[in-house]
Scaffold this active site. Structure first.
Site, PDB file in Angstrom:
ATOM      1  N   GLY A  70      21.628  44.100  -8.472  1.00 34.60           N
ATOM      2  CA  GLY A  70      22.080  45.285  -7.770  1.00 34.60           C
ATOM      3  C   GLY A  70      23.233  46.003  -8.448  1.00 34.60           C
ATOM      4  CG  ASP A  80      16.965  42.044  -9.498  1.00 33.13           C
ATOM      5  OD1 ASP A  80      16.316  42.965  -8.967  1.00 33.13           O
ATOM      6  OD2 ASP A  80      17.889  41.451  -8.920  1.00 33.13           O
ATOM      7  CD1 TRP A  81      15.259  49.308 -12.521  1.00 35.97           C
ATOM      8  CD2 TRP A  81      13.546  49.220 -13.950  1.00 35.97           C
ATOM      9  NE1 TRP A  81      15.035  50.582 -12.964  1.00 35.97           N
ATOM     10  CE2 TRP A  81      13.990  50.567 -13.843  1.00 35.97           C
ATOM     11  CE3 TRP A  81      12.488  48.928 -14.787  1.00 35.97           C
ATOM     12  CZ2 TRP A  81      13.380  51.609 -14.546  1.00 35.97           C
ATOM     13  CZ3 TRP A  81      11.879  49.961 -15.496  1.00 35.97           C
ATOM     14  CH2 TRP A  81      12.316  51.266 -15.383  1.00 35.97           C
ATOM     15  CD  GLU A  82      18.345  44.805  -6.932  1.00 38.08           C
ATOM     16  OE1 GLU A  82      19.081  45.439  -6.142  1.00 38.08           O
ATOM     17  OE2 GLU A  82      18.337  43.583  -7.016  1.00 38.08           O
ATOM     18  CG  PHE A  83      14.823  49.286  -6.388  1.00 38.45           C
ATOM     19  CD1 PHE A  83      14.020  48.145  -6.362  1.00 38.45           C
ATOM     20  CD2 PHE A  83      15.929  49.337  -5.561  1.00 38.45           C
ATOM     21  CE1 PHE A  83      14.307  47.095  -5.503  1.00 38.45           C
ATOM     22  CE2 PHE A  83      16.228  48.282  -4.714  1.00 38.45           C
ATOM     23  CZ  PHE A  83      15.409  47.159  -4.689  1.00 38.45           C
TER      24      PHE A  83
END
Length: 390
Positions: free
Chosen positions: A118, A157-160
């Site tokens: 995040g 974890d590519w948000e987003f």
């Protein structure tokens, strides 16, 4: 409202009717009102995972590996100019301690490092994924780091992804990454590194940004070992009313794990490639009126804890210290507590058991926790593992 949304609401309306007759705190089994999901169990061990934030004061060697199969080191980030993976001096010290702290534990667990989170700037991922050259630089650096430190896999974890083009580029990234991992394994005669990805709770993003967009389900099915929907943060400080952090069901909206997991399966991602996210923390609010304290009660700001969040272990201590009223909500399969103007939504032993049973009965690959240090004496981790069948 979509056809799928209508179909999902039917069993939930039945549940609301049933709730009138439920006079104890016992849960109604999800299998009693989930006819669209087949009940079948997996023949393999499955994934029982947790993220380990590298900044915490909780050594990896303290993790009780009886309750986990995979632990993620979180997080590493790509350099914004070169797109090579940045391994800071802190990480250069911390990663060996993480790996060695888990390597000699019994039972052994697999280790992965997660990229992003995040706190990462999403435009860096978007720019990197735009062309083949920068994707290649990024991919090669992740493999080099994984091999250098002895990780078993890599997690993104590519948000987003912000738009349809980002999603299309993400599909290319998954494919090229997988192909590079296969080649690496062949050249070095080693097992292929795992490739996983943490994603939005649903396959289609309807609430973040102006442009609806869907994840590349076909690329996920072909190239990832599993994908991890983050089935939490459904409500929080951005709302001016109390809401459930990780509702299994929500009769009023599609913001629920039931809907999210169903959307992934409907999009074409097999259940055995889904690892469902579970939170080891709660969300808090300050009630506008202490006498109005149900789900959906008006709120005027965040409650106790750190900016509206509270670790599970702190929730339990807060409830005991303040003699808070604890309520199990049978519809959402979750807990909330309140005392004075403080209100907390969280999961406890019973709701976690029901959610893991939901994942198990739907033949999902497993579950993961954010994050491993937030439990209290392994209470939730133990219950989840037992519910999974270990």
């Amino acid at each position: 409202m979509t056809t799928m949304a209508v179909q999902n609401l039917v069993p939930l309306l039945v549940l609301i009717i049933l709730r009138v007759f439920v006079k104890s705190s016992e849960s109604v089994s999800p299998d009693n009102f989930s006819p669209t999901f087949p009940r079948r169990f997996l023949p393999y061990q499955g994934v029982r995972a947790a993220y380990w934030p590298s900044s915490i004061d909780f050594p990896a060697s303290s993790i009780d590996t009886r309750y986990f199969t995979h632990i993620y080191y979180a997080f590493l980030h790509p350099e914004p100019d070169t797109y090579k993976l940045s391994v800071t001096e802190f990480d250069q010290t911390n990663i060996p301690e993480f790996i060695n702290g888990l390597r000699y534990k019994h039972p052994q667990v697999k280790t992965l490092f997660s990229i992003g989170g995040g706190g990462n700037e999403p435009t860096v991922f978007a720019t990197m994924a735009k062309n083949q050259r920068t994707r290649g630089v990024f991919i090669n650096s992740t493999i080099q780091v994984a091999r250098q430190y002895g990780f078993d896999g890599i997690d993104l974890d590519w948000e987003f992804p912000a738009n349809k083009q980002d999603m299309a580029n993400l599909a290319l990234l998954y494919r090229e990454w997988y192909e590079a991992l296969v080649l690496d394994a062949r050249i070095h005669r080693k097992p292929r590194l795992l490739l996983t990805s943490a994603v939005y709770y649903a396959s289609r993003m309807l609430f973040l940004g102006d442009e609806p967009r869907s994840y590349p389900a076909e690329a996920i099915r072909k190239y990832l070992d599993w994908v991890s929907p983050m089935c939490f943060d459904y409500h929080g400080s951005w709302d001016n009313f109390t809401g459930v952090n990780a509702a299994l069901y929500d009769p009023k909206s599609n913001i629920s794990t039931y809907y999210g997991i169903g959307s992934w399966i409907q999009a074409g991602v097999p259940p055995e490639k889904l690892v469902m996210g579970l939170p080891l923390y709660g969300r808090t609010w300050e009630l506008r009126d202490p006498n109005v304290h149900g789900i959906g009660a008006p709120a005027v700001g965040v409650g106790p804890g750190n900016e509206g969040t509270m670790n599970y272990k702190d929730v339990i201590e807060f409830n005991q210290k303040n003699n808070a009223k604890v309520v199990y909500d049978v519809v959402s399969v979750s807990y909330y507590s309140y005392v004075g103007d403080s209100w907390i939504t969280y999961d406890d032993v019973w709701s976690i058991q029901k959610k893991v049973q939901f994942a198990r009965s739907r033949a999902l690959r497993g579950y993961f926790f954010w994050a491993v240090d937030k439990d209290k004496d392994w209470t939730i981790s133990r219950q989840a593992s037992n519910a999974w069948g270990h």
